[in-house]
Structures are given as C-alpha cells and as structure tokens.
Design an enzyme around this catalytic site. Structure first.
Site, PDB file in Angstrom:
ATOM      1  N   SER A   1     -12.403   0.845  13.242  1.00 50.47           N
ATOM      2  CA  SER A   1     -11.825   0.159  12.076  1.00 50.47           C
ATOM      3  C   SER A   1     -10.450   0.665  11.662  1.00 50.47           C
ATOM      4  CB  SER A   1     -12.788   0.227  10.890  1.00 50.47           C
ATOM      5  OG  SER A   1     -13.876  -0.642  11.099  1.00 50.47           O
TER       6      SER A   1
ATOM      7  N   LYS B   1      -7.890  -2.083  11.600  1.00 51.36           N
ATOM      8  CA  LYS B   1      -7.624  -2.966  10.462  1.00 51.36           C
ATOM      9  C   LYS B   1      -6.232  -2.760   9.881  1.00 51.36           C
ATOM     10  CE  LYS B   1     -12.436  -3.739   9.039  1.00 51.36           C
ATOM     11  NZ  LYS B   1     -13.149  -3.267  10.235  1.00 51.36           N
TER      12      LYS B   1
ATOM     13  N   TYR C   1     -17.832  -5.113   2.828  1.00 53.10           N
ATOM     14  CA  TYR C   1     -17.054  -4.651   3.976  1.00 53.10           C
ATOM     15  C   TYR C   1     -17.503  -5.386   5.226  1.00 53.10           C
ATOM     16  CZ  TYR C   1     -14.787  -1.552   7.296  1.00 53.10           C
ATOM     17  OH  TYR C   1     -13.999  -1.057   8.300  1.00 53.10           O
TER      18      TYR C   1
END
Length: 412
Positions: free
Chosen positions: A64, A67, A177
């Site tokens: 992640s 991101k 999330y």
C-alpha cells in the site's frame, strides 16, 4: 548516527528466538537541498544468517505504499485538466462500471440487503477511503463474499472484475480502507489511454530515476530476482519463520492481472525515498506547490472524520494505520485526519514529528512519512507478516525519532 541506534537495530536482526526482523532497509533525508540522504540496512534477506545481506537497494513488495505514487499520478492528471477532484461526472465517465453502485446495508439469514447509493463518488472520496469501497477481506464484505459462496478476490483478477461489489457506506459519509486507489489507477489509465505502469514510468519513475520500481517485477530490471522474501510471526509470542503468513489475504502479486494502484508496486527504499524527497522539498518535478499544499490539508467530512476515529480506536486496525501510537479515545492519543496521499498526524509527536505530518505504509510492515514542518521524510522497509506486527514497531518509532533529530529545521 548514535551507536545506541545502530546497536538496537543490530540486536533486532540477531539470530535467535528474540529476533524482531530478518532484515530492514532504512532511507531518510531532510528538506534542505544540502541534506545528505541517510541510507542504511540491517540483517539478511532470510532468517538464515548465511543469506545475502539486506541493503537500501533490496527490492521489496511496497504493497500500500503504492497509494502515494497513485495519488501523485492522479493529481498530475488533475493539474492537466484530465479530470477533477470533486466531479462526480468524471468518475462516471471514466469508471462507468461503478456509476450506479449499491450500498450493502446488512445480511439477513445469509441474504444480502442492498439499496441504491444516494450519493455519487468523487476522486477525493476514492483518494481518501471515503467512497464506500473497501477490501473484501474486511467485514462486512468478507461476510458478503461468504454468503455468495465466494472467497477473497482482491488482486486475484482484473480490477473491473475483482472490485465489482457493493459499497459499505454512502460516499462521503464514512471511512472504509480499501480499493479506492485501484479505481483511481484505472481512471488514470483510461484518461491517458495507456497503462498505469507506462504512465508512472513516464511521469514519475523516469523523472526521479526510480529505475527499480514497477508493477511488473518479472519484466523490469531483474526486480523479481532481487526481491526480499517474506518472513512471518505466526502468533504474537512465536519466533519468526521464513515464508508468508498462511492466512494472508493479499498474495504477493508477482504475475499481476492488472496494474493495482492500491498495492501493486515493487521497489527499493532508495527509489521510494526519491518520491518522498520530491514532495518534501517541493522541487517542482512532479507537482505544483499549491497541489502539494493541498495534499497536507485534512480532506474528510465530519462524518468521515468520526468514522476514521472509530477505525483508529480498534486495536488491530490502529496497529496497522498508526503503529506505536495510542488508540484514539485513550490517554495520550493524538488527533488524526486523512489527506490526499496518507493519514495526517495533527498533533506534534514525542518522536519529533510536527503536525501536520503524513504517513502510510504497506502490509509487510513498511512505513513512510513526510514531515514538512519538521523537515524530514523517510521509509522503513521490510517484508514481515502479518500486517501490524507489534514486536518490531518500536524500531520504526526510534528511526523516526533519530531522523527527525538529524534533519530538524533550525529556527522554525
């Protein structure tokens, strides 16, 4: 760097039952153009002490951490006028598959309870996890999959297939999330008539000489051959073992079915620091100054901010989102929000970080931060399961503290 700092990290990777990590790469720098990057690493690629040493150029699955790069790419497209942060029509135009979503309101006797969404998604919702999209290994989507006789599909097929599921809240009213940045990556690819890999290579990776970063580890620069394997702590008090966590819902995407803007990148600490540094120093290579300023402003509605606080009051989730920090609602807890790129710390920290600082990370216990006021940024990069593993979190806090002190802006 203090001898106690080095000694703490050397002890953390020393063979034995108390070992905290197989290895870790550390990279940080300051906001001054004359600041010299701090690059270091400790430990080995595997638990076997005879395995190769980890270095700042060791390849990791960034998960992640991806991101942040996807957010930067999206904001570049906004600057170019390809789509807008607040336009619902742009999302409908570029993501027609999600133009009429349903909201999952419950499961009764194993049957899904759905209603049409009253609100429309915007790019800001997708960037800040307030669109209602979440991962299907989180409740309630996990239970929804089970009710349909399905397992987790996240990152196991094309984006247009694996993220076709109901929302878990009305857009702009909650915090969940999940897969919003994967949809953002698809928006970028469609708006620019290319792949997310090719877009980032032209507009981010080549600009910053991030030559060891890619969604395609088998195709670019021998990335797969230099990838650090996972190691795992199977239970809180168990010793580390080589290999991935058996129940890990996110497979390492060695042969990805798509360019997953939420968690698909592989790269090195050295490469990722170049991205952090460009944003910290506002060097004009990636984004305009006003766009970077916008990244660090709280972007949540009041209902979404309240939902974020609920998330950060749950022990298991807080261990992933704000490792080493007190739960929201407990003594000493800080104030948090979410910006365009990561979570925002709105309270100065004892470790030296100054509000508003941004951080996020990746499932294998990677963490990055950017502290514009204090003048530092960095990444703590390892490959350890499960996400939010607690025993090693003090090392991250120590690293941030040492780097905040090393690169502190004087007279600010």
């Amino acid at each position: 760097m203090s001898s106690s700092f080095d000694e703490t990290f050397k002890q953390a990777v020393s063979p034995g039952p108390e070992r905290l990590l197989a290895g870790v790469a550390l990279a940080a720098t300051g906001s001054g153009v004359n600041d010299v990057d701090y690059l270091n690493a400790f430990g080995t690629m595997k638990l076997d002490p005879a395995s190769p040493s980890v270095s700042p150029t060791t390849v990791m699955w960034l998960a992640s951490c991806t991101k942040l790069a996807t957010t930067v790419a999206a904001l570049q497209c906004v600057e170019r006028g390809l789509f807008d942060l607040h336009s619902t029509s742009d999302v409908e135009r570029l993501l027609p598959e999600w133009s009429n979503p349903q909201v999952l309101t419950g499961l009764e006797d194993g049957r899904e309870q759905l209603q049409p969404a009253k609100e429309k998604m915007t790019l800001v919702h997708l960037l800040t996890h307030t669109s209602g999209m979440t991962y299907d290994f989180f409740p309630p989507l996990m239970q929804w999959r089970t009710s349909r006789g399905e397992g987790v599909l996240c990152m196991r097929g094309p984006i247009t297939e694996v993220f076709q599921h109901p929302l878990v809240c009305e857009p702009g009213t909650g915090f969940a999330y999940g897969s919003g940045l994967d949809l953002v990556g698809l928006m970028i690819a469609r708006a620019t008539s290319t792949t997310l890999e090719d877009y980032m290579r032209e507009h981010i990776f080549s600009v910053l000489d991030m030559n060891d970063t890619s969604f395609r580890p088998l195709n670019i620069n021998n990335i797969a051959e230099r990838l650090m394997p996972m190691c795992t702590r199977l239970s809180p008090d168990a010793p580390l073992v080589d290999g991935d966590y058996p129940e890990n819902p996110l497979p390492v995407p060695m042969e990805p079915k798509d360019d997953f803007g939420g968690a698909g990148l592989f790269g090195t600490a050295v490469d990722f620091l170049k991205l952090l540094k460009s944003l910290l120093r506002d060097d004009g290579k990636l984004l305009k100054s006003e766009t970077i300023d916008l990244m660090f402003k709280p972007a949540l509605s009041k209902p979404s901010a309240a939902a974020l606080n609920v998330t950060l009051s749950i022990d298991q989730l807080a261990a992933i989102c704000i490792p080493g920090q007190p739960l929201v609602g407990t003594p000493g807890c800080g104030e948090w929000s979410y910006g365009l790129g990561g979570i925002l710390g709105l309270t100065d920290q004892e470790n030296g970080l100054k509000a508003p600082w941004m951080q996020w990370g990746g499932a294998p216990n990677l963490k990055w931060w950017i502290d514009r006021k204090g003048g530092s940024c960095g990444i703590y990069a390892t490959q350890l399961s499960p996400a939010g593993e607690r025993k090693q979190q003090g090392l991250l806090t120590l690293f941030q503290q040492e780097m905040a002190r090393k690169f502190e802006q004087k007279g600010e």
